[in-house]
Design a protein around this motif. Sequence first.
Motif, PDB file in Angstrom:
ATOM      1  N   UNK A   1      41.861   9.835  57.823  1.00 58.69           N
ATOM      2  CA  UNK A   1      41.097   8.600  57.606  1.00 58.69           C
ATOM      3  C   UNK A   1      41.848   7.426  58.226  1.00 58.69           C
ATOM      4  N   UNK A   2      43.162   7.375  58.017  1.00 54.21           N
ATOM      5  CA  UNK A   2      43.965   6.289  58.584  1.00 54.21           C
ATOM      6  C   UNK A   2      43.953   6.348  60.114  1.00 54.21           C
ATOM      7  N   UNK A   3      44.136   7.535  60.673  1.00 54.05           N
ATOM      8  CA  UNK A   3      44.190   7.722  62.121  1.00 54.05           C
ATOM      9  C   UNK A   3      42.868   7.361  62.795  1.00 54.05           C
ATOM     10  N   UNK A   4      41.758   7.728  62.160  1.00 56.28           N
ATOM     11  CA  UNK A   4      40.432   7.508  62.752  1.00 56.28           C
ATOM     12  C   UNK A   4      39.790   6.192  62.332  1.00 56.28           C
ATOM     13  N   UNK A   5      40.560   5.333  61.667  1.00 55.00           N
ATOM     14  CA  UNK A   5      40.022   4.082  61.132  1.00 55.00           C
ATOM     15  C   UNK A   5      39.219   3.270  62.160  1.00 55.00           C
ATOM     16  N   UNK A   6      39.698   3.080  63.395  1.00 54.54           N
ATOM     17  CA  UNK A   6      38.890   2.307  64.366  1.00 54.54           C
ATOM     18  C   UNK A   6      37.531   2.958  64.663  1.00 54.54           C
ATOM     19  N   UNK A   7      37.533   4.267  64.844  1.00 50.42           N
ATOM     20  CA  UNK A   7      36.276   4.972  65.093  1.00 50.42           C
ATOM     21  C   UNK A   7      35.342   4.934  63.897  1.00 50.42           C
ATOM     22  N   UNK A   8      35.921   5.093  62.709  1.00 47.07           N
ATOM     23  CA  UNK A   8      35.126   5.046  61.482  1.00 47.07           C
ATOM     24  C   UNK A   8      34.498   3.669  61.314  1.00 47.07           C
TER      25      UNK A   8
END
Length: 178
Positions: A135-142
Amino acid sequence: MSTVHIISLAGIGLLLILSAFFSGSETALTATSRPRMHHLEKRGNRRAKIVGKLINDREKLIGAILLGNNAVNILGSALATSVLISLAGDAGVAYATIGMTFFILVFAEVLPKTYAIRHADRMSLAVAPTISALVWLLKPGIYTIQSIVQSILYIFGDRHGSRGNEEAEEELRGVISL
């Protein structure tokens, strides 16, 4: 069969395992017992605290899992199509579609979700740190995906952004009643 084919098939296997992880994690984290996680958190269980944070922001949780799951499923299908076209010509597209549909459905969707439903609390505790990092890693995409979804919902008349107070009160009454 060439070395490239063997490496591609191993890659497809790894992608199916990742897909199973995402599918099972989604089911476990959405089916886990909030009261049990709260109790474990109060007793100092760090993983229960992570589970609590994840399920308190379900939109980010679901966004990360769906982003990861769709990426690995699409990549796996593309790899399978490439391998099968090189082995069977144009018919490889049909073979890849049929084969990947079967493998994804059985081994990356139904099997892990069935297991996760049966062992939701235990599995959610096990996957929480990895999913939290994702979740932290994909935060921009999310964030980008959530913005697009919220804009589309707004266009179609959903002005709430989240559940209304009436629904939350009804859920609370149900929990107390239970």
